[in-house]
Design a protein around this motif. Structure first.
Motif, PDB file in Angstrom:
ATOM      1  N   ARG A  46      10.949  40.045  37.984  1.00 40.13           N
ATOM      2  CA  ARG A  46      12.363  40.340  37.702  1.00 40.13           C
ATOM      3  C   ARG A  46      12.833  41.630  38.377  1.00 40.13           C
ATOM      4  O   ARG A  46      13.615  42.391  37.813  1.00 40.13           O
ATOM      5  CB  ARG A  46      12.603  40.373  36.202  1.00 40.13           C
ATOM      6  N   ASP A  47      12.344  41.844  39.588  1.00 43.82           N
ATOM      7  CA  ASP A  47      12.746  43.000  40.378  1.00 43.82           C
ATOM      8  C   ASP A  47      13.962  42.717  41.247  1.00 43.82           C
ATOM      9  O   ASP A  47      14.489  43.631  41.876  1.00 43.82           O
ATOM     10  CB  ASP A  47      11.594  43.462  41.274  1.00 43.82           C
ATOM     11  N   VAL A  48      14.375  41.448  41.329  1.00 45.12           N
ATOM     12  CA  VAL A  48      15.548  41.056  42.106  1.00 45.12           C
ATOM     13  C   VAL A  48      16.461  40.227  41.205  1.00 45.12           C
ATOM     14  O   VAL A  48      15.992  39.572  40.282  1.00 45.12           O
ATOM     15  CB  VAL A  48      15.173  40.249  43.375  1.00 45.12           C
ATOM     16  N   PRO A  49      17.763  40.269  41.478  1.00 48.15           N
ATOM     17  CA  PRO A  49      18.722  39.553  40.617  1.00 48.15           C
ATOM     18  C   PRO A  49      18.874  38.075  40.955  1.00 48.15           C
ATOM     19  O   PRO A  49      19.981  37.573  41.181  1.00 48.15           O
ATOM     20  CB  PRO A  49      20.026  40.323  40.848  1.00 48.15           C
ATOM     21  N   VAL A  50      17.768  37.357  41.020  1.00 45.08           N
ATOM     22  CA  VAL A  50      17.785  35.915  41.249  1.00 45.08           C
ATOM     23  C   VAL A  50      16.638  35.307  40.438  1.00 45.08           C
ATOM     24  O   VAL A  50      15.638  35.976  40.183  1.00 45.08           O
ATOM     25  CB  VAL A  50      17.675  35.577  42.758  1.00 45.08           C
ATOM     26  N   THR A  51      16.823  34.082  40.004  1.00 42.98           N
ATOM     27  CA  THR A  51      15.796  33.406  39.210  1.00 42.98           C
ATOM     28  C   THR A  51      15.164  32.283  40.025  1.00 42.98           C
ATOM     29  O   THR A  51      15.704  31.852  41.048  1.00 42.98           O
ATOM     30  CB  THR A  51      16.403  32.797  37.937  1.00 42.98           C
ATOM     31  N   PHE A  52      14.031  31.798  39.541  1.00 41.31           N
ATOM     32  CA  PHE A  52      13.409  30.647  40.195  1.00 41.31           C
ATOM     33  C   PHE A  52      14.333  29.439  40.125  1.00 41.31           C
ATOM     34  O   PHE A  52      14.386  28.638  41.061  1.00 41.31           O
ATOM     35  CB  PHE A  52      12.055  30.316  39.564  1.00 41.31           C
ATOM     36  N   ALA A  53      15.080  29.301  39.033  1.00 45.46           N
ATOM     37  CA  ALA A  53      16.023  28.182  38.913  1.00 45.46           C
ATOM     38  C   ALA A  53      17.085  28.256  40.009  1.00 45.46           C
ATOM     39  O   ALA A  53      17.431  27.240  40.619  1.00 45.46           O
ATOM     40  CB  ALA A  53      16.672  28.172  37.533  1.00 45.46           C
ATOM     41  N   GLU A  54      17.598  29.444  40.272  1.00 45.48           N
ATOM     42  CA  GLU A  54      18.607  29.602  41.338  1.00 45.48           C
ATOM     43  C   GLU A  54      17.993  29.324  42.706  1.00 45.48           C
ATOM     44  O   GLU A  54      18.623  28.688  43.555  1.00 45.48           O
ATOM     45  CB  GLU A  54      19.195  31.012  41.301  1.00 45.48           C
ATOM     46  N   LEU A  55      16.771  29.793  42.926  1.00 41.59           N
ATOM     47  CA  LEU A  55      16.099  29.539  44.205  1.00 41.59           C
ATOM     48  C   LEU A  55      15.849  28.048  44.395  1.00 41.59           C
ATOM     49  O   LEU A  55      16.066  27.508  45.481  1.00 41.59           O
ATOM     50  CB  LEU A  55      14.789  30.322  44.284  1.00 41.59           C
ATOM     51  N   LEU A  56      15.422  27.370  43.338  1.00 41.08           N
ATOM     52  CA  LEU A  56      15.211  25.923  43.434  1.00 41.08           C
ATOM     53  C   LEU A  56      16.517  25.186  43.681  1.00 41.08           C
ATOM     54  O   LEU A  56      16.560  24.234  44.470  1.00 41.08           O
ATOM     55  CB  LEU A  56      14.550  25.392  42.162  1.00 41.08           C
ATOM     56  N   THR A  57      17.580  25.595  43.015  1.00 39.72           N
ATOM     57  CA  THR A  57      18.881  24.950  43.229  1.00 39.72           C
ATOM     58  C   THR A  57      19.305  25.112  44.678  1.00 39.72           C
ATOM     59  O   THR A  57      19.768  24.161  45.316  1.00 39.72           O
ATOM     60  CB  THR A  57      19.952  25.531  42.291  1.00 39.72           C
ATOM     61  N   PHE A  58      19.139  26.311  45.218  1.00 42.37           N
ATOM     62  CA  PHE A  58      19.465  26.562  46.623  1.00 42.37           C
ATOM     63  C   PHE A  58      18.605  25.691  47.538  1.00 42.37           C
ATOM     64  O   PHE A  58      19.108  25.100  48.492  1.00 42.37           O
ATOM     65  CB  PHE A  58      19.245  28.045  46.942  1.00 42.37           C
ATOM     66  N   SER A  59      17.310  25.578  47.225  1.00 43.79           N
ATOM     67  CA  SER A  59      16.358  24.888  48.099  1.00 43.79           C
ATOM     68  C   SER A  59      16.406  23.374  47.990  1.00 43.79           C
ATOM     69  O   SER A  59      16.158  22.674  48.971  1.00 43.79           O
ATOM     70  CB  SER A  59      14.926  25.328  47.774  1.00 43.79           C
ATOM     71  N   THR A  60      16.681  22.867  46.773  1.00 41.20           N
ATOM     72  CA  THR A  60      16.514  21.431  46.538  1.00 41.20           C
ATOM     73  C   THR A  60      17.703  20.744  45.884  1.00 41.20           C
ATOM     74  O   THR A  60      17.779  19.518  45.879  1.00 41.20           O
ATOM     75  CB  THR A  60      15.302  21.185  45.614  1.00 41.20           C
ATOM     76  N   GLY A  61      18.582  21.522  45.269  1.00 40.20           N
ATOM     77  CA  GLY A  61      19.660  20.932  44.486  1.00 40.20           C
ATOM     78  C   GLY A  61      19.276  20.770  43.028  1.00 40.20           C
ATOM     79  O   GLY A  61      20.109  20.467  42.195  1.00 40.20           O
ATOM     80  N   TRP A  62      18.019  20.980  42.692  1.00 39.88           N
ATOM     81  CA  TRP A  62      17.527  20.896  41.313  1.00 39.88           C
ATOM     82  C   TRP A  62      17.323  22.315  40.788  1.00 39.88           C
ATOM     83  O   TRP A  62      16.850  23.185  41.516  1.00 39.88           O
ATOM     84  CB  TRP A  62      16.175  20.187  41.272  1.00 39.88           C
ATOM     85  N   ASP A  63      17.616  22.527  39.502  1.00 40.30           N
ATOM     86  CA  ASP A  63      17.380  23.853  38.936  1.00 40.30           C
ATOM     87  C   ASP A  63      16.032  23.941  38.215  1.00 40.30           C
ATOM     88  O   ASP A  63      15.708  24.957  37.627  1.00 40.30           O
ATOM     89  CB  ASP A  63      18.515  24.277  38.003  1.00 40.30           C
ATOM     90  N   GLN A  64      15.272  22.870  38.276  1.00 42.66           N
ATOM     91  CA  GLN A  64      13.935  22.856  37.699  1.00 42.66           C
ATOM     92  C   GLN A  64      13.071  21.870  38.481  1.00 42.66           C
ATOM     93  O   GLN A  64      13.582  21.046  39.237  1.00 42.66           O
ATOM     94  CB  GLN A  64      13.972  22.461  36.227  1.00 42.66           C
TER      95      GLN A  64
END
Length: 126
Positions: A46-64
């Motif tokens: 949690r050193d950056v203001p982004v979550t794995f859910a946001e990264l997945l949404t960006f990468s795949t369209g899925w938030d999980q």
């Protein structure tokens, strides 16, 4: 995400597609892959203001991660950053591909990925 994900869980979803190892660009790609790993760790810590859910949404369209996983690993591919402009990392959610700039140091790649994730229109946001 429904379950807690770790940097290792997310990293396991991606497959790096390197250029020929005899190429000078391969060394640059290694630097970028190292920076990518540090970026995933910084999300976990949690050193950056982004979550794995946001990264997945960006990468795949899925938030999980779907219950049966994705159809294939998400390919990490590379591009050269132009000297007179800044090109953000980009994805093909249909093809499960992400392009990262070659030879980015950890701080630079982190800034670029944060911008890409936060500034993308995303799914169902338009």
């Amino acid at each position: 995400m429904q379950r807690t994900s770790s940097a290792d869980d997310i990293a396991s979803l991606f497959k790096v597609t390197y250029i020929d190892e005899r190429s000078n660009a391969r060394l640059q790609e290694d630097v970028t892959v190292y920076a990518w790993g540090l970026f995933l760790q910084s999300i976990e810590e949690r050193d950056v203001p982004v979550t794995f859910a946001e990264l997945l949404t960006f990468s795949t369209g899925w938030d999980q991660i779907p219950p049966c996983g994705f159809a294939k690993e998400i390919d990490i591919l590379f591009y050269n950053q132009e000297s007179d402009s800044t090109r953000l990392p980009f994805v093909s959610t249909c093809g499960l591909q992400m392009w990262l700039p070659r030879n980015e140091n950890p701080e630079s790649l982190s800034r670029l990925l944060l911008r890409a994730v936060k500034e993308s229109a995303g799914f169902l946001k338009v």
